[in-house]
Design a protein around this motif. Sequence first.
Motif, PDB file in Angstrom:
ATOM      1  N   CYS A 108      90.507  24.829 179.131  1.00  0.00           N
ATOM      2  CA  CYS A 108      90.484  24.866 180.585  1.00  0.00           C
ATOM      3  C   CYS A 108      91.834  24.569 181.073  1.00  0.00           C
ATOM      4  O   CYS A 108      92.560  24.121 180.550  1.00  0.00           O
ATOM      5  CB  CYS A 108      89.290  23.792 181.174  1.00  0.00           C
ATOM      6  SG  CYS A 108      89.588  22.029 180.665  1.00  0.00           S
ATOM      7  N   GLU A 109      91.951  24.719 182.394  1.00  0.00           N
ATOM      8  CA  GLU A 109      93.249  24.754 183.220  1.00  0.00           C
ATOM      9  C   GLU A 109      93.728  23.197 183.586  1.00  0.00           C
ATOM     10  O   GLU A 109      94.837  23.089 183.799  1.00  0.00           O
ATOM     11  CB  GLU A 109      93.206  25.565 184.574  1.00  0.00           C
ATOM     12  CG  GLU A 109      92.955  27.027 184.044  1.00  0.00           C
ATOM     13  CD  GLU A 109      94.170  27.530 183.291  1.00  0.00           C
ATOM     14  OE1 GLU A 109      95.314  26.980 183.227  1.00  0.00           O
ATOM     15  OE2 GLU A 109      94.160  28.789 182.830  1.00  0.00           O
ATOM     16  N   SER A 110      92.596  22.486 183.742  1.00  0.00           N
ATOM     17  CA  SER A 110      93.137  21.141 184.592  1.00  0.00           C
ATOM     18  C   SER A 110      92.436  19.867 183.995  1.00  0.00           C
ATOM     19  O   SER A 110      91.246  20.307 183.354  1.00  0.00           O
ATOM     20  CB  SER A 110      93.172  21.125 185.925  1.00  0.00           C
ATOM     21  OG  SER A 110      91.847  21.151 186.403  1.00  0.00           O
ATOM     22  N   PHE A 111      92.991  18.741 184.191  1.00  0.00           N
ATOM     23  CA  PHE A 111      92.033  17.699 183.695  1.00  0.00           C
ATOM     24  C   PHE A 111      90.872  17.431 184.607  1.00  0.00           C
ATOM     25  O   PHE A 111      89.749  17.091 184.327  1.00  0.00           O
ATOM     26  CB  PHE A 111      92.963  16.290 183.822  1.00  0.00           C
ATOM     27  CG  PHE A 111      92.024  15.315 183.287  1.00  0.00           C
ATOM     28  CD1 PHE A 111      91.921  14.921 181.568  1.00  0.00           C
ATOM     29  CD2 PHE A 111      91.686  14.068 184.120  1.00  0.00           C
ATOM     30  CE1 PHE A 111      91.157  14.268 181.316  1.00  0.00           C
ATOM     31  CE2 PHE A 111      90.795  13.077 183.178  1.00  0.00           C
ATOM     32  CZ  PHE A 111      90.669  13.186 182.115  1.00  0.00           C
ATOM     33  N   GLN A 112      91.167  18.017 185.880  1.00  0.00           N
ATOM     34  CA  GLN A 112      90.020  17.774 186.806  1.00  0.00           C
ATOM     35  C   GLN A 112      88.750  18.819 186.193  1.00  0.00           C
ATOM     36  O   GLN A 112      87.652  18.456 186.513  1.00  0.00           O
ATOM     37  CB  GLN A 112      90.205  18.284 188.312  1.00  0.00           C
ATOM     38  CG  GLN A 112      89.221  18.167 189.383  1.00  0.00           C
ATOM     39  CD  GLN A 112      88.538  16.930 189.471  1.00  0.00           C
ATOM     40  OE1 GLN A 112      89.357  15.921 189.487  1.00  0.00           O
ATOM     41  NE2 GLN A 112      87.329  16.785 189.423  1.00  0.00           N
ATOM     42  N   SER A 113      89.138  19.781 185.571  1.00  0.00           N
ATOM     43  CA  SER A 113      88.135  20.697 184.887  1.00  0.00           C
ATOM     44  C   SER A 113      87.454  20.168 183.894  1.00  0.00           C
ATOM     45  O   SER A 113      86.254  20.234 183.607  1.00  0.00           O
ATOM     46  CB  SER A 113      88.802  21.935 184.122  1.00  0.00           C
ATOM     47  OG  SER A 113      89.296  22.716 185.433  1.00  0.00           O
ATOM     48  N   VAL A 114      88.069  19.104 183.040  1.00  0.00           N
ATOM     49  CA  VAL A 114      87.752  18.513 181.960  1.00  0.00           C
ATOM     50  C   VAL A 114      86.729  17.589 182.514  1.00  0.00           C
ATOM     51  O   VAL A 114      85.439  17.522 182.010  1.00  0.00           O
ATOM     52  CB  VAL A 114      88.523  17.510 181.207  1.00  0.00           C
ATOM     53  CG1 VAL A 114      88.020  16.568 180.215  1.00  0.00           C
ATOM     54  CG2 VAL A 114      89.725  18.327 180.698  1.00  0.00           C
TER      55      VAL A 114
END
Length: 614
Positions: free
Chosen positions: A380-386
């Motif tokens: 995924c692209e960002s830690f927010q996505s994690v």
Amino acid sequence: MVAGVKPWPGFVYDFYALLLILHVPKIHSRIFEIFICTTSNLYFGMSPMYSWGVFVLLSLVHVIMTSSVTSRMDDQSENLAAWPFRHLKIPSGHVSRNVKKKNTGIRTFQKKSTTGSQLCQTCSGTVLRRCIQTSSTRHVELTSVRYPDVKRGNYGSVRDSDLATFERLLPGRVLTDSLDGYNTDWLKTCRGASQVVLRPKSTEEVSAILKYCNEKKLAVVPQGGNTGLVGGSVSVFDEIVISTQLMNSIISLDEISGTLVCQAGCVLASLEDYLSNHKLTIPVDLGAKGSCHIGGNVATNAGGVRLLRYGSLHGNVLGLEAVLANGEVVDCLSTLRKDNTGYDLKQLFIGSEGTLGIITAVSLNCPQKPEAVSVAFLGCESFQSVLDIFKESRQKLGEVLSAFEFMDSQTMTVAKENLKLRSPIEDYPFYVLIETSGSNGSHDEEKLSQFLEHVMGTGIVQDGTVATEPTKIQNIWSMRERIAEGLMHDGYCYKYDVSLPLQSFYGLVEAMRERMGTMVTRVIGYGHVGDGNLHLNLTSPEYSTEVMDKIEPFLYDWVANHKGSISAEHGLGFKKKNFIYHSKSKSAVRLMKDIKHTFDPNMILNPYKVLPDF
Ligand code: FAD
Ligand code: MLT
Ligand code: ZN
């Protein structure tokens, strides 16, 4: 036999077989090719037609003989020789296959009904083994030299008369030579100068040794598998090492309640193997399972990758037996799930890191072994996505979610460059490993599939792969579990293990990257995001006080300011004890010191660890 064939191809076969046994697949296929080309043409002296026939025949033999080896090697070029031992049972009837899963666009490794098996590199059985030993060749500075401020306590020194007593108490189990492995920690960051290692086999022997040491005021350090990551398992000066290596018997198993009672020195992976034969599993699992002891796990209150599913050892240890500094045996080895009679003393030993007593036996609540396990590895692209994926997985996977781990792209670089592992997916800034386990494979897979469709559909996941076949599952887990080993290839590893609220979780990695600049080789973040536990690691070619001073106390201040804990699961040991106040109040530490005094008035148990100097 064809007339005129020279005898030496038989020898070449033997040589080839030897290489096969020695598991050098790359070399053996090269040699085999050369052998086929040269022998069929030069030595056989056959007609070209005949020679090609032999070539085809031998190639077939080659394919059959090497198929199990190459299937084991194709996904991961694991350095198995450098790792002792983790067992993963590979059921027959499973082979991997690459399937495009409809809708999700995610590649899936699925069960197939044809027969196949994976051979163990070490024992050639249907198992894979993996060890967690790092190279011991690097010079490790003595702890007493690296930390000159730490002064040796007023303890006795081991004399010949003490050695004679130990030898009488533990005939043939007193080691005084080649103690490097016992004196140096796994991370190669601490080195003690113990002159003697004692290897008791029973609680009575531990009791006798401690009674004697307490009377003589000889300091001791309890040691299990020596995989601890905070310098707690080795001496600081010349403390006597008491190893649980030989205390490795299983005492009882109640298959109905799932209660296991065993000695403290049982290796975690061996317990898992044993329980697996009874359709049970162990509630704690970590990358060091091939070497760490259950006593060490309890002493450190190890977390690991199953905490999300089964909770901490504070809930899973039903009872334990420990020996106090004066030799008194504290029997709290209950096998009951419920017991509200007085203070729950066993909890004091869980996570006490060898400072309150030596744990000699434990009683564990062991869950049913899940029938079906699946692992998804997502990019995924960002830690927010994690975080979004975590939220969705809790909602959509519910009771089958058994692990949720994350790695950043710099961590993946360690896996690729230092461990030569191959990522099953393209490059992304962040990766998530999700494990599901349950009792109904098709139900769980369906749930996972729906979850993946959803997260792919909403765009929080860019790509992924799913494995249900044990070898593939293991390969994916290796990407995550072997990072600690991979970091060691850089030189010195500054290892931090913190708990943080999820909103500020990755901010610490970014803050450290900015702060350290080019002073370090890398700053990476990975960990048990499902438990709010970040593993932040920095590396440099060798230990540097300049680097250390730049990291600490800044990092601990940052964690405290963001309401985190400076040790989520590894403990305080030697290296972090003086930062305890960043996570505990003065009154709490004072009470801890009082407890220590009550249990160990002469302070002989693991001195210089856990409690602060001041
Ligand atoms: P040791 O390292 O020998 O000792 C650790 C501490 O416990 C020391 O203070 C020692 O004095 C004390 N101790 C040991 N045995 C006893 C005993 N019988 N009685 C009293 N005190 C004792 N930890 C996690 O929490 N989660 C992880 O995911 C994790 N992964 C790891 C992965 C790797 C590759 C490695 C190397 C370590 C990892 N660890 C992890 C660290 C973890 O603390 C240890 O692996 C494990 O719990 C320690 O067990 P051990 O038997 O090796 O104990
Ligand atoms: C892990 O989760 O991999 C371990 O705790 C070891 C580490 O922190 O590197
Ligand atoms: Zn961990």
